[in-house]
Scaffold this motif. Structure first.
Motif, PDB file in Angstrom:
ATOM      1  N   GLY A   1      35.962  42.480  22.734  1.00 16.81           N
ATOM      2  CA  GLY A   1      35.714  43.153  24.007  1.00 16.81           C
ATOM      3  C   GLY A   1      36.539  42.562  25.123  1.00 16.81           C
ATOM      4  N   CYS A   2      36.654  41.234  25.170  1.00 14.15           N
ATOM      5  CA  CYS A   2      37.461  40.578  26.208  1.00 14.15           C
ATOM      6  C   CYS A   2      38.924  40.940  26.055  1.00 14.15           C
ATOM      7  N   ALA A   3      39.407  40.955  24.829  1.00 19.51           N
ATOM      8  CA  ALA A   3      40.820  41.237  24.604  1.00 19.51           C
ATOM      9  C   ALA A   3      41.129  42.698  24.872  1.00 19.51           C
ATOM     10  N   ALA A   4      40.200  43.583  24.549  1.00 21.26           N
ATOM     11  CA  ALA A   4      40.477  44.999  24.687  1.00 21.26           C
ATOM     12  C   ALA A   4      40.415  45.451  26.140  1.00 21.26           C
ATOM     13  N   THR A   5      39.408  45.043  26.868  1.00 13.79           N
ATOM     14  CA  THR A   5      39.267  45.562  28.216  1.00 13.79           C
ATOM     15  C   THR A   5      40.004  44.712  29.228  1.00 13.79           C
ATOM     16  N   GLY A   6      39.819  43.409  29.174  1.00 12.86           N
ATOM     17  CA  GLY A   6      40.470  42.528  30.131  1.00 12.86           C
ATOM     18  C   GLY A   6      40.006  42.765  31.553  1.00 12.86           C
ATOM     19  N   SER A   7      39.004  43.618  31.719  1.00 17.23           N
ATOM     20  CA  SER A   7      38.580  43.945  33.070  1.00 17.23           C
ATOM     21  C   SER A   7      37.497  42.988  33.536  1.00 17.23           C
ATOM     22  N   GLN A   8      37.363  42.923  34.817  1.00 17.63           N
ATOM     23  CA  GLN A   8      36.377  42.062  35.451  1.00 17.63           C
ATOM     24  C   GLN A   8      36.076  42.642  36.818  1.00 17.63           C
ATOM     25  N   SER A   9      35.112  42.080  37.460  1.00 20.58           N
ATOM     26  CA  SER A   9      34.790  42.519  38.809  1.00 20.58           C
ATOM     27  C   SER A   9      35.520  41.642  39.813  1.00 20.58           C
ATOM     28  N   PRO A  10      35.623  42.097  41.051  1.00 19.27           N
ATOM     29  CA  PRO A  10      36.211  41.240  42.082  1.00 19.27           C
ATOM     30  C   PRO A  10      35.428  39.936  42.255  1.00 19.27           C
ATOM     31  N   GLN A  11      34.112  39.994  42.075  1.00 21.20           N
ATOM     32  CA  GLN A  11      33.289  38.786  42.202  1.00 21.20           C
ATOM     33  C   GLN A  11      33.648  37.775  41.113  1.00 21.20           C
ATOM     34  N   GLN A  12      33.866  38.250  39.890  1.00 23.63           N
ATOM     35  CA  GLN A  12      34.258  37.352  38.803  1.00 23.63           C
ATOM     36  C   GLN A  12      35.636  36.753  39.064  1.00 23.63           C
ATOM     37  N   ALA A  13      36.544  37.565  39.586  1.00 21.85           N
ATOM     38  CA  ALA A  13      37.880  37.069  39.914  1.00 21.85           C
ATOM     39  C   ALA A  13      37.797  36.012  41.011  1.00 21.85           C
ATOM     40  N   ALA A  14      36.934  36.240  41.999  1.00 18.43           N
ATOM     41  CA  ALA A  14      36.769  35.267  43.091  1.00 18.43           C
ATOM     42  C   ALA A  14      36.213  33.948  42.558  1.00 18.43           C
ATOM     43  N   ARG A  15      35.267  34.025  41.629  1.00 18.24           N
ATOM     44  CA  ARG A  15      34.725  32.787  41.034  1.00 18.24           C
ATOM     45  C   ARG A  15      35.809  32.027  40.270  1.00 18.24           C
ATOM     46  N   SER A  16      36.611  32.745  39.501  1.00 21.96           N
ATOM     47  CA  SER A  16      37.709  32.110  38.764  1.00 21.96           C
ATOM     48  C   SER A  16      38.701  31.465  39.719  1.00 21.96           C
ATOM     49  N   ALA A  17      39.041  32.164  40.790  1.00 20.54           N
ATOM     50  CA  ALA A  17      39.990  31.636  41.769  1.00 20.54           C
ATOM     51  C   ALA A  17      39.430  30.417  42.482  1.00 20.54           C
ATOM     52  N   ALA A  18      38.154  30.444  42.815  1.00 21.93           N
ATOM     53  CA  ALA A  18      37.536  29.294  43.494  1.00 21.93           C
ATOM     54  C   ALA A  18      37.646  28.043  42.622  1.00 21.93           C
TER      55      ALA A  18
ATOM     56  N   GLY B   1      59.779  28.830  44.578  1.00 22.09           N
ATOM     57  CA  GLY B   1      59.381  27.472  44.954  1.00 22.09           C
ATOM     58  C   GLY B   1      57.888  27.270  45.074  1.00 22.09           C
ATOM     59  N   GLY B   2      57.108  28.271  44.675  1.00 21.27           N
ATOM     60  CA  GLY B   2      55.658  28.178  44.790  1.00 21.27           C
ATOM     61  C   GLY B   2      55.015  27.573  43.556  1.00 21.27           C
ATOM     62  N   LYS B   3      53.721  27.321  43.684  1.00 26.44           N
ATOM     63  CA  LYS B   3      52.917  26.788  42.576  1.00 26.44           C
ATOM     64  C   LYS B   3      52.130  27.933  41.967  1.00 26.44           C
ATOM     65  N   PHE B   4      52.149  28.014  40.645  1.00 26.06           N
ATOM     66  CA  PHE B   4      51.476  29.081  39.932  1.00 26.06           C
ATOM     67  C   PHE B   4      50.243  28.546  39.209  1.00 26.06           C
ATOM     68  N   LEU B   5      49.151  29.294  39.287  1.00 26.57           N
ATOM     69  CA  LEU B   5      47.916  28.983  38.577  1.00 26.57           C
ATOM     70  C   LEU B   5      47.508  30.233  37.818  1.00 26.57           C
ATOM     71  N   HIS B   6      46.791  30.059  36.701  1.00 30.16           N
ATOM     72  CA  HIS B   6      46.413  31.227  35.914  1.00 30.16           C
ATOM     73  C   HIS B   6      45.042  31.055  35.277  1.00 30.16           C
ATOM     74  N   SER B   7      44.334  32.155  35.205  1.00 27.13           N
ATOM     75  CA  SER B   7      43.077  32.234  34.477  1.00 27.13           C
ATOM     76  C   SER B   7      43.008  33.622  33.855  1.00 27.13           C
ATOM     77  N   THR B   8      42.427  33.699  32.678  1.00 32.17           N
ATOM     78  CA  THR B   8      42.241  35.001  32.067  1.00 32.17           C
ATOM     79  C   THR B   8      40.924  35.597  32.558  1.00 32.17           C
ATOM     80  N   PRO B   9      40.806  36.923  32.549  1.00 35.02           N
ATOM     81  CA  PRO B   9      39.547  37.547  32.982  1.00 35.02           C
ATOM     82  C   PRO B   9      38.382  37.079  32.133  1.00 35.02           C
ATOM     83  N   ASN B  10      37.286  36.807  32.778  1.00 36.35           N
ATOM     84  CA  ASN B  10      36.039  36.408  32.117  1.00 36.35           C
ATOM     85  C   ASN B  10      36.192  35.145  31.282  1.00 36.35           C
ATOM     86  N   GLY B  11      37.249  34.396  31.495  1.00 35.05           N
ATOM     87  CA  GLY B  11      37.439  33.159  30.764  1.00 35.05           C
ATOM     88  C   GLY B  11      37.724  33.344  29.296  1.00 35.05           C
ATOM     89  N   SER B  12      38.016  34.574  28.861  1.00 37.64           N
ATOM     90  CA  SER B  12      38.255  34.831  27.423  1.00 37.64           C
ATOM     91  C   SER B  12      39.702  34.638  27.070  1.00 37.64           C
TER      92      SER B  12
END
Length: 150
Positions: free
Chosen positions: A16-33, A139-150
């Motif tokens: 499910g995580c691999a197929a949809t990859g979708s998340q809510s803005p709230q989940q994205a905000a938590r990951s970014a925080a 010249g910027g710094k890059f950070l990455h997280s996958t949706p829902n931590g999957s």
């Protein structure tokens, strides 16, 4: 039997995580925080293209639209001060490829280096690499997280 059931549940969860990859803005905000260690940041949520064209077609066209695209223009306005001031921005959306291409288009339309930019992309690993190369070229710094931590 318990182990087989647990394996099946995990398998469907991962699929499910691999197929949809979708998340809510709230989940994205938590990951970014988490990525930004709870420091203040801007979240850009890129909605899916909703004008009758496919996500792949929208992803391909967003780069050619440049700053005429409201999404690209918004991202550009957020990242532009990073030539002189600290800017932390997280970019995510319902379609990882469209969000990535929107970020790339905004970065590509920036003529200056952005050494004070920290950009977190919350999307698929395959899309993240393209964003990473453009962020680092500026010249910027890059950070990455996958949706829902999957």
């Amino acid at each position: 039997m318990k182990h087989i059931l647990a394996f099946i549940i995990v398998l469907f969860t991962l699929a499910g995580c691999a197929a949809t990859g979708s998340q809510s803005p709230q989940q994205a905000a938590r990951s970014a925080a988490i990525l930004f260690d709870q420091q203040k940041f801007n979240l850009v949520w890129v909605p899916a293209a909703n004008n009758g064209i496919s996500g792949a077609m929208a992803s391909a066209l967003i780069g050619s639209a440049g700053l005429d695209s409201p999404i690209v223009s918004s991202i550009y306005q957020i990242i532009a001060p990073a030539s002189k001031a600290d800017v932390r921005v997280a970019i995510s959306g319902t379609n990882s490829s469209f969000a990535a291409n929107s970020a790339i288009a905004a970065l590509s339309n920036t003529s200056t280096m952005l050494p004070k930019l920290q950009l977190a992309f919350i999307g698929s690993k395959s899309d993240a690499e393209a964003v990473r190369s453009v962020v680092e070229a500026k010249g910027g710094k890059f950070l990455h997280s996958t949706p829902n931590g999957s």
